[in-house]
Design a protein around this motif. Sequence first.
Motif, PDB file in Angstrom:
ATOM      1  N   THR A 153       0.992  -1.518   0.294  1.00 39.77           N
ATOM      2  CA  THR A 153      -0.093   0.372   0.617  1.00 39.77           C
ATOM      3  C   THR A 153       0.749   0.876  -0.093  1.00 39.77           C
ATOM      4  N   ALA A 154       1.685   0.896   0.797  1.00 38.99           N
ATOM      5  CA  ALA A 154       2.767   2.137   0.868  1.00 38.99           C
ATOM      6  C   ALA A 154       2.967   2.461  -0.451  1.00 38.99           C
ATOM      7  N   PHE A 172       3.537   2.886   9.893  1.00 35.45           N
ATOM      8  CA  PHE A 172       2.611   1.869  10.263  1.00 35.45           C
ATOM      9  C   PHE A 172       3.651   0.281   9.679  1.00 35.45           C
ATOM     10  N   SER A 173       4.109  -0.112   8.663  1.00 38.39           N
ATOM     11  CA  SER A 173       5.084  -1.521   8.423  1.00 38.39           C
ATOM     12  C   SER A 173       5.798  -1.579   9.462  1.00 38.39           C
ATOM     13  N   VAL A 174       6.486  -0.647   9.939  1.00 34.08           N
ATOM     14  CA  VAL A 174       8.088  -0.595  11.281  1.00 34.08           C
ATOM     15  C   VAL A 174       7.467  -1.263  12.507  1.00 34.08           C
ATOM     16  N   ALA A 217      12.962   3.141   7.054  1.00 29.69           N
ATOM     17  CA  ALA A 217      11.829   3.354   6.997  1.00 29.69           C
ATOM     18  C   ALA A 217      12.492   5.137   6.210  1.00 29.69           C
ATOM     19  N   GLN A 218      14.311   5.481   6.611  1.00 36.67           N
ATOM     20  CA  GLN A 218      14.164   6.797   5.146  1.00 36.67           C
ATOM     21  C   GLN A 218      14.293   6.538   4.192  1.00 36.67           C
ATOM     22  N   LEU A 219      14.053   5.362   3.204  1.00 41.75           N
ATOM     23  CA  LEU A 219      14.275   4.935   1.886  1.00 41.75           C
ATOM     24  C   LEU A 219      12.674   5.236   1.220  1.00 41.75           C
ATOM     25  N   SER A 220      13.088   5.412  -0.554  1.00 47.68           N
ATOM     26  CA  SER A 220      11.767   5.279  -1.099  1.00 47.68           C
ATOM     27  C   SER A 220      11.113   3.860  -0.674  1.00 47.68           C
ATOM     28  N   ALA A 224      12.381   0.823   0.527  1.00 46.54           N
ATOM     29  CA  ALA A 224      12.306  -0.247   2.501  1.00 46.54           C
ATOM     30  C   ALA A 224      10.811  -1.163   2.854  1.00 46.54           C
ATOM     31  N   GLY A 225      10.241  -1.440   1.433  1.00 45.79           N
ATOM     32  CA  GLY A 225       9.425  -2.877   1.077  1.00 45.79           C
ATOM     33  C   GLY A 225      10.549  -3.754   1.004  1.00 45.79           C
ATOM     34  N   VAL A 226      11.212  -3.722   0.177  1.00 46.61           N
ATOM     35  CA  VAL A 226      12.246  -4.762  -0.229  1.00 46.61           C
ATOM     36  C   VAL A 226      13.203  -5.166   1.297  1.00 46.61           C
ATOM     37  N   ARG A 227      13.625  -4.034   1.859  1.00 44.80           N
ATOM     38  CA  ARG A 227      14.834  -4.127   2.556  1.00 44.80           C
ATOM     39  C   ARG A 227      13.961  -5.045   3.736  1.00 44.80           C
TER      40      ARG A 227
END
Length: 262
Positions: A153-154, A172-174, A217-220, A224-227
């Motif tokens: 969704t992000a 939210f994901s974090v 959390a500071q990535l695109s 960020a999703g992949v990492r």
Amino acid sequence: MNPIDYQSFLDELISRLEADPLVIGLIALGSTADLNSRDHFSDHDFWIITSPAHQSTYLDSFSWLPHHNNILFTVRHGLSYRTVLYQSRHKVEYAVFDLEEATRGKIERFQLLIGRHDISTLAKSIQLQTRKDRDAALAKPDMLENLCLLLWTAYERWERGERLSSLRYIQFSVDVFLDLLIVHGRLRKAQVADRLDARRRLEQMEPKLGEEVGRIAQLSPAEAGVRLIDLAEKELRARAPELAWDRVVEVRKWLQEDVGVV
């Protein structure tokens, strides 16, 4: 605020409220209740329990607070919560309830400072219910799937141009990721841990993990999703092989294919 001034403020607060027969309870929360978690930035955090219909005495005026002449400003949070910021940069966060209203609040750590009418039993029952509610929230069987859904969704919102909303979903994901670590025993329990917010003091308990999650959390959103999925697999797959890792891999592929993350 240094430790001596902090305790002096607390002692004066107790003295003032103890003299009022309408106050039947004063409950310290968070670092106010736990000396081991205090530092230079700790605020004063507490509940006042009053006789019915007398909450406004402590919600609508502030002259009862220590050093009230040095208040910079106050902020309302709903009917029962207030925050006070002093010119010294010190902060006070408090709530005022009657006995019935208090049962709707949440307590993590507490120390009873004033207790009349069996306030101790009330505080313990609220703490127990708070922990039950938290345990129920952590018991959801589809948390890993929810992590992936939030990350996707992000990404979608970012690509649509809803940048601020997208970044919120990364946060939210974090939260879900950290809750997964708690559920499966990856985050160690420490005295300074916050049962209700896994972010609190993470950097103190797990410096390397805290730093890594902070960078992610500071990535695109796509990266960020992949990492974050990679990190979840690294930290949890061996501990929880029964989780839906095949579906996690699928979502990671979508992000990699669509935006070229490797």
